[in-house]
Design a protein around this motif. Structure first.
Motif, mmCIF file in Angstrom:
data_model
loop_
_atom_site.group_PDB
_atom_site.id
_atom_site.type_symbol
_atom_site.label_atom_id
_atom_site.label_comp_id
_atom_site.label_asym_id
_atom_site.label_seq_id
_atom_site.Cartn_x
_atom_site.Cartn_y
_atom_site.Cartn_z
ATOM 1 N N GLY A 1 -50.839 6.866 -14.467
ATOM 2 C CA GLY A 1 -51.273 5.687 -15.210
ATOM 3 C C GLY A 1 -51.171 5.844 -16.714
ATOM 4 N N ALA A 2 -51.651 6.954 -17.232
ATOM 5 C CA ALA A 2 -51.662 7.153 -18.685
ATOM 6 C C ALA A 2 -50.327 7.673 -19.212
ATOM 7 N N LEU A 3 -49.651 8.538 -18.459
ATOM 8 C CA LEU A 3 -48.425 9.148 -18.969
ATOM 9 C C LEU A 3 -47.159 8.416 -18.525
ATOM 10 N N TRP A 4 -46.992 8.239 -17.226
ATOM 11 C CA TRP A 4 -45.743 7.658 -16.721
ATOM 12 C C TRP A 4 -45.547 6.199 -17.135
ATOM 13 N N THR A 5 -46.569 5.530 -17.586
ATOM 14 C CA THR A 5 -46.419 4.131 -18.019
ATOM 15 C C THR A 5 -46.190 4.011 -19.520
ATOM 16 N N ARG A 6 -46.192 5.130 -20.230
ATOM 17 C CA ARG A 6 -45.946 5.094 -21.681
ATOM 18 C C ARG A 6 -44.497 4.680 -21.945
ATOM 19 N N PRO A 7 -44.256 3.999 -23.053
ATOM 20 C CA PRO A 7 -42.909 3.521 -23.346
ATOM 21 C C PRO A 7 -41.965 4.562 -23.949
ATOM 22 N N GLY A 8 -42.430 5.727 -24.329
ATOM 23 C CA GLY A 8 -41.605 6.685 -25.071
ATOM 24 C C GLY A 8 -40.432 7.276 -24.318
ATOM 25 N N LEU A 9 -40.535 7.433 -22.996
ATOM 26 C CA LEU A 9 -39.453 7.966 -22.160
ATOM 27 C C LEU A 9 -39.308 7.089 -20.927
ATOM 28 N N ASP A 10 -38.082 6.926 -20.459
ATOM 29 C CA ASP A 10 -37.894 6.186 -19.216
ATOM 30 C C ASP A 10 -38.190 7.105 -18.029
ATOM 31 N N ARG A 11 -38.279 6.536 -16.849
ATOM 32 C CA ARG A 11 -38.635 7.315 -15.659
ATOM 33 C C ARG A 11 -37.606 8.389 -15.341
ATOM 34 N N ARG A 12 -36.353 8.103 -15.550
ATOM 35 C CA ARG A 12 -35.304 9.070 -15.281
ATOM 36 C C ARG A 12 -35.512 10.318 -16.140
ATOM 37 N N THR A 13 -35.772 10.112 -17.417
ATOM 38 C CA THR A 13 -35.993 11.237 -18.332
ATOM 39 C C THR A 13 -37.263 11.986 -17.956
#
Length: 125
Positions: A45-57
Protein backbone atom coordinates in the motif's frame (compact mmCIF):
# COMPACT_ATOMS: atom_id res chain seq x y z
CA UNK A 1 -8.72 -1.94 7.76
CA UNK A 2 -7.19 1.30 6.51
CA UNK A 3 -7.37 2.88 3.08
CA UNK A 4 -3.66 2.09 2.66
CA UNK A 5 -4.36 -1.59 3.38
CA UNK A 6 -7.13 -1.62 0.77
CA UNK A 7 -4.84 -0.01 -1.82
CA UNK A 8 -2.11 -2.49 -0.95
CA UNK A 9 -4.46 -5.45 -1.16
CA UNK A 10 -5.51 -4.39 -4.65
CA UNK A 11 -1.91 -4.09 -5.89
CA UNK A 12 -0.83 -7.27 -4.14
CA UNK A 13 -3.61 -9.22 -5.87
CA UNK A 14 -2.74 -7.70 -9.25
CA UNK A 15 0.94 -8.61 -8.92
CA UNK A 16 0.85 -11.92 -7.03
CA UNK A 17 -2.54 -13.20 -8.11
CA UNK A 18 -5.86 -13.14 -6.32
CA UNK A 19 -5.81 -16.86 -5.53
CA UNK A 20 -2.41 -16.68 -3.80
CA UNK A 21 -3.30 -13.55 -1.82
CA UNK A 22 -6.69 -14.87 -0.72
CA UNK A 23 -5.06 -18.12 0.42
CA UNK A 24 -2.36 -16.20 2.26
CA UNK A 25 -4.87 -14.00 4.06
CA UNK A 26 -7.11 -16.94 4.92
CA UNK A 27 -4.10 -18.79 6.31
CA UNK A 28 -3.16 -16.01 8.71
CA UNK A 29 -3.80 -16.86 12.33
CA UNK A 30 -3.71 -14.84 15.54
CA UNK A 31 0.09 -15.07 15.60
CA UNK A 32 0.79 -14.13 11.95
CA UNK A 33 -2.12 -11.79 11.17
CA UNK A 34 -0.41 -8.54 12.20
CA UNK A 35 2.64 -9.26 10.01
CA UNK A 36 0.38 -10.13 7.06
CA UNK A 37 -1.56 -6.91 7.53
CA UNK A 38 1.60 -4.79 7.86
CA UNK A 39 3.09 -6.37 4.75
CA UNK A 40 -0.05 -5.60 2.76
CA UNK A 41 -0.41 -2.09 4.16
CA UNK A 42 3.19 -0.90 4.11
CA UNK A 43 4.94 -2.92 1.38
CA UNK A 44 2.07 -3.01 -1.06
CA UNK A 45 0.00 0.00 0.00
CA UNK A 46 2.63 2.55 0.98
CA UNK A 47 5.49 1.52 -1.32
CA UNK A 48 4.15 -0.23 -4.41
CA UNK A 49 1.56 2.51 -5.02
CA UNK A 50 4.14 5.32 -5.02
CA UNK A 51 4.58 7.06 -8.37
CA UNK A 52 8.41 7.09 -8.41
CA UNK A 53 8.90 3.65 -10.03
CA UNK A 54 6.64 1.54 -12.20
CA UNK A 55 5.76 -2.02 -11.19
CA UNK A 56 8.17 -3.56 -13.68
CA UNK A 57 11.09 -1.64 -12.18
CA UNK A 58 9.98 -2.46 -8.63
CA UNK A 59 9.92 -6.14 -9.61
CA UNK A 60 13.46 -5.94 -10.98
CA UNK A 61 14.71 -4.31 -7.77
CA UNK A 62 12.89 -6.90 -5.64
CA UNK A 63 14.38 -9.83 -7.55
CA UNK A 64 17.89 -8.47 -7.06
CA UNK A 65 17.38 -7.82 -3.35
CA UNK A 66 15.62 -11.10 -2.59
CA UNK A 67 18.24 -13.05 -4.51
CA UNK A 68 21.01 -11.22 -2.66
CA UNK A 69 19.37 -11.84 0.70
CA UNK A 70 18.74 -15.52 -0.03
CA UNK A 71 14.99 -15.40 0.52
CA UNK A 72 13.85 -18.35 -1.63
CA UNK A 73 10.13 -18.31 -0.84
CA UNK A 74 9.78 -14.59 -1.50
CA UNK A 75 12.05 -14.74 -4.55
CA UNK A 76 9.94 -17.47 -6.12
CA UNK A 77 6.79 -15.49 -5.44
CA UNK A 78 8.26 -12.30 -6.87
CA UNK A 79 9.55 -14.07 -9.99
CA UNK A 80 5.93 -14.91 -10.76
CA UNK A 81 4.93 -11.31 -10.05
CA UNK A 82 7.77 -9.98 -12.19
CA UNK A 83 6.53 -12.02 -15.14
CA UNK A 84 3.08 -10.46 -14.69
CA UNK A 85 4.73 -7.05 -14.54
CA UNK A 86 6.43 -7.56 -17.91
CA UNK A 87 9.89 -8.70 -16.87
CA UNK A 88 11.05 -11.40 -19.30
CA UNK A 89 12.75 -14.68 -18.45
CA UNK A 90 15.89 -13.43 -20.17
CA UNK A 91 15.86 -10.27 -18.04
CA UNK A 92 15.35 -12.35 -14.89
CA UNK A 93 18.34 -14.45 -15.95
CA UNK A 94 20.49 -11.32 -16.26
CA UNK A 95 19.31 -10.00 -12.88
CA UNK A 96 20.18 -13.29 -11.19
CA UNK A 97 23.56 -13.48 -12.93
CA UNK A 98 24.31 -10.09 -11.44
CA UNK A 99 23.23 -11.40 -8.01
CA UNK A 100 25.66 -14.30 -8.47
CA UNK A 101 28.59 -12.05 -9.32
CA UNK A 102 28.01 -9.37 -6.71
CA UNK A 103 26.59 -11.48 -3.88
CA UNK A 104 28.30 -14.80 -4.40
CA UNK A 105 27.81 -17.83 -6.60
CA UNK A 106 25.82 -19.77 -3.95
CA UNK A 107 23.29 -16.91 -3.83
CA UNK A 108 23.08 -16.93 -7.61
CA UNK A 109 22.67 -20.70 -7.82
CA UNK A 110 19.87 -20.67 -5.24
CA UNK A 111 18.18 -17.77 -7.01
CA UNK A 112 18.30 -19.59 -10.36
CA UNK A 113 16.93 -22.77 -8.78
CA UNK A 114 14.00 -20.90 -7.27
CA UNK A 115 13.33 -18.91 -10.42
CA UNK A 116 13.23 -22.14 -12.46
CA UNK A 117 10.70 -23.60 -9.99
CA UNK A 118 8.58 -20.47 -10.36
CA UNK A 119 8.76 -20.66 -14.18
CA UNK A 120 7.69 -24.30 -14.07
CA UNK A 121 4.75 -23.52 -11.83
CA UNK A 122 3.64 -20.63 -14.06
CA UNK A 123 3.99 -22.84 -17.16
CA UNK A 124 2.19 -25.74 -15.48
CA UNK A 125 5.14 -28.14 -15.59
Amino acid sequence: MSELFDKGLKVRKEVLGEEYVNKSIAGADEFTRTMAEWSTEFCWGALWTRPGLDRRTRSIVNLAMLGALGRPHELKLHVKGALKNGVTKDEIKEILLQVGVYCGIPSGIDAFRNAREAFNEVEGK
